[in-house]
Scaffold this motif. Sequence first.
Motif, short mmCIF file in Angstrom:
data_model
loop_
_atom_site.label_atom_id
_atom_site.label_comp_id
_atom_site.label_asym_id
_atom_site.label_seq_id
_atom_site.Cartn_x
_atom_site.Cartn_y
_atom_site.Cartn_z
N SER A 22 1.10 -1.19 -0.01
CA SER A 22 0.05 0.08 -0.04
C SER A 22 1.57 1.49 0.33
N GLN A 23 2.30 1.22 0.58
CA GLN A 23 3.21 2.49 0.29
C GLN A 23 4.07 2.49 -1.11
N THR A 24 4.08 1.49 -1.10
CA THR A 24 5.57 1.41 -2.36
C THR A 24 4.78 0.81 -4.20
N ILE A 25 3.62 0.76 -3.65
CA ILE A 25 2.49 1.20 -4.98
C ILE A 25 2.75 2.80 -5.50
N PRO A 26 2.98 3.21 -5.16
CA PRO A 26 2.65 5.00 -5.87
C PRO A 26 4.22 5.21 -6.20
N MET A 27 4.98 4.25 -4.94
CA MET A 27 6.46 5.11 -5.52
C MET A 27 7.22 4.13 -6.77
N GLY A 28 6.43 2.97 -6.89
CA GLY A 28 6.20 1.96 -8.32
C GLY A 28 6.51 2.40 -9.48
N VAL A 29 5.12 2.92 -9.67
CA VAL A 29 4.50 3.86 -10.31
C VAL A 29 5.35 4.84 -10.73
N PHE A 30 5.96 5.54 -9.93
CA PHE A 30 6.56 6.89 -10.23
C PHE A 30 7.92 6.66 -10.91
N LEU A 31 8.31 5.68 -10.48
CA LEU A 31 9.61 5.22 -11.15
C LEU A 31 9.38 4.53 -12.57
N GLY A 32 8.06 3.69 -12.51
CA GLY A 32 7.61 3.40 -13.42
C GLY A 32 7.80 3.87 -14.60
N VAL A 33 6.93 4.89 -14.58
CA VAL A 33 6.68 5.76 -15.43
C VAL A 33 7.79 6.69 -15.94
N MET A 34 8.82 7.07 -14.93
CA MET A 34 10.29 7.65 -15.56
C MET A 34 10.63 7.14 -16.58
N ILE A 35 11.17 5.40 -15.87
CA ILE A 35 11.80 5.24 -16.90
C ILE A 35 11.48 4.61 -18.02
N THR A 36 9.63 4.76 -18.53
CA THR A 36 9.20 4.53 -19.96
C THR A 36 8.96 5.64 -20.81
N PHE A 37 8.80 6.90 -19.94
CA PHE A 37 9.04 7.80 -20.84
C PHE A 37 10.25 8.57 -20.84
N SER A 38 10.68 7.52 -20.32
CA SER A 38 12.99 8.20 -20.49
C SER A 38 13.29 7.77 -21.64
N LYS A 39 12.99 6.54 -22.03
CA LYS A 39 12.98 5.40 -22.93
C LYS A 39 12.33 5.74 -24.30
N PHE A 40 11.03 6.40 -24.29
CA PHE A 40 10.49 7.46 -25.31
C PHE A 40 10.88 8.67 -26.27
N THR A 41 11.94 9.23 -24.99
CA THR A 41 12.85 10.90 -25.64
C THR A 41 14.00 9.80 -26.50
N GLY A 76 17.46 7.92 -9.49
CA GLY A 76 17.71 8.64 -8.93
C GLY A 76 16.57 9.52 -8.85
N VAL A 77 16.52 10.67 -9.78
CA VAL A 77 15.55 11.23 -9.61
C VAL A 77 14.06 11.18 -8.39
N SER A 78 13.86 9.54 -9.10
CA SER A 78 12.64 9.34 -8.30
C SER A 78 12.83 9.08 -6.72
N LEU A 79 14.03 8.34 -6.33
CA LEU A 79 14.08 8.18 -4.75
C LEU A 79 14.06 9.99 -4.41
N GLY A 80 14.81 10.74 -4.78
CA GLY A 80 14.93 11.92 -4.39
C GLY A 80 13.28 12.83 -3.97
N VAL A 81 12.83 12.40 -4.89
CA VAL A 81 11.43 13.47 -4.59
C VAL A 81 10.76 12.06 -3.88
N ILE A 82 10.52 10.68 -3.66
CA ILE A 82 10.16 9.76 -2.37
C ILE A 82 10.57 10.27 -1.24
N PHE A 83 11.99 10.07 -1.25
CA PHE A 83 12.24 10.29 -0.47
C PHE A 83 12.09 11.69 0.53
#
Length: 359
Positions: free
Chosen positions: A62-81, A305-312
């Motif tokens: 219940s706590q890690t799903i929002p974090m995982g979604v954030f990281l997963g989205v960042m990885i995907t759209f970084s690849k798209f870019t 790195g960015v996701s860890l910073g935002v989540i932290f």
Amino acid sequence: MKIIEKYILEDVKMPIIFGVSLFTFIFLIEIIVSLMENIIVKGISLIDVLRILSFYLPPILSQTIPMGVFLGVMITFSKFTRTSEATAMSSIGMSLKDILKPIVILASIITVFIFFLQESIIPRSFSKLEEITMKIAYENPVFQLKERILIDEVDEYSLYIEKIDRKTNEAENVLIFQKEDKNNFPTILLGDKAYWKNVNMVLEDSKFYTFNPDGTIKLEGEFKQKKIPLSSYFQEVNIEVKDIEAMGITTLLKNLKGKTYQEKIPYLVEINRKIAIPLSTVVLAILGVLLSIGHHRSGKGASFGVSLGVIFTYIVFLNVGMVMANKGVVSPYMGVWLPNLLLVGGTALLYKRKAGGAK
């Protein structure tokens, strides 16, 4: 749903699973180390350890799903870019709003799932966790008994065990005081060895001593075996979710009735936390897209790195706010919702900037 939207959702699926798994594993490390100690030192079966671990998962998810979604989205759209797929999406007429649409839909569905997890699965997991803990204690009393400590919680008995072999579950040099209501002096039982059968301690090759009211020895003797019932110490209990964190929002609301404002504060903090964290999933998903799209040099490492910073930062603000709210320094609403408001404000500013730049 458009083909391009299906493509985005299909591409983001595995990175989100990776992100959730990664953060869940990080949260589980301490628990895993503790459970491994229980396997090695206390002799708990591997199956029971795995069951315990499975009951810890829902509250952690219940706590890690929002974090995982954030990281997963960042990885995907970084690849798209990096692969210019984001540029191709813009060239066929997709606006930033169009790109965000499938991500917002997915994040909303995940948010509903987290609410379901909190209301239905987590309370059951805590109950099952308590049940299996009692089962382990009932089947293996050594799990709770300790060496060289007087245990005075077994109704008519007090126990002292010098040494416990965790591999064989046998005890050496056992001293037992059997209390008697009509005598100030208990019966003393001395056993060289003991083992457990169900919830009985079986003493072997033991001696016993009974005393007169004046303290003189009344009777002494020896016996090959004697059973000492420990069922009162490891008795079955009625499983009830008492921990506030284990309660669903509906249960927490019911518990507010008849309480003073000070007594309500912990419940109000937990209710707001259980609403704020799931809702952060949608905001974090949007923020993940906005932070990733357009940055050609960003890769998995940068995204992580960015996701860890935002989540932290989010977790620190949330925990500080909850502590202040529980102490009455700020209201439960302000303490819990301020991190979300800051997250929404930052995301809105970034969206305005990105949408303006895309025109």
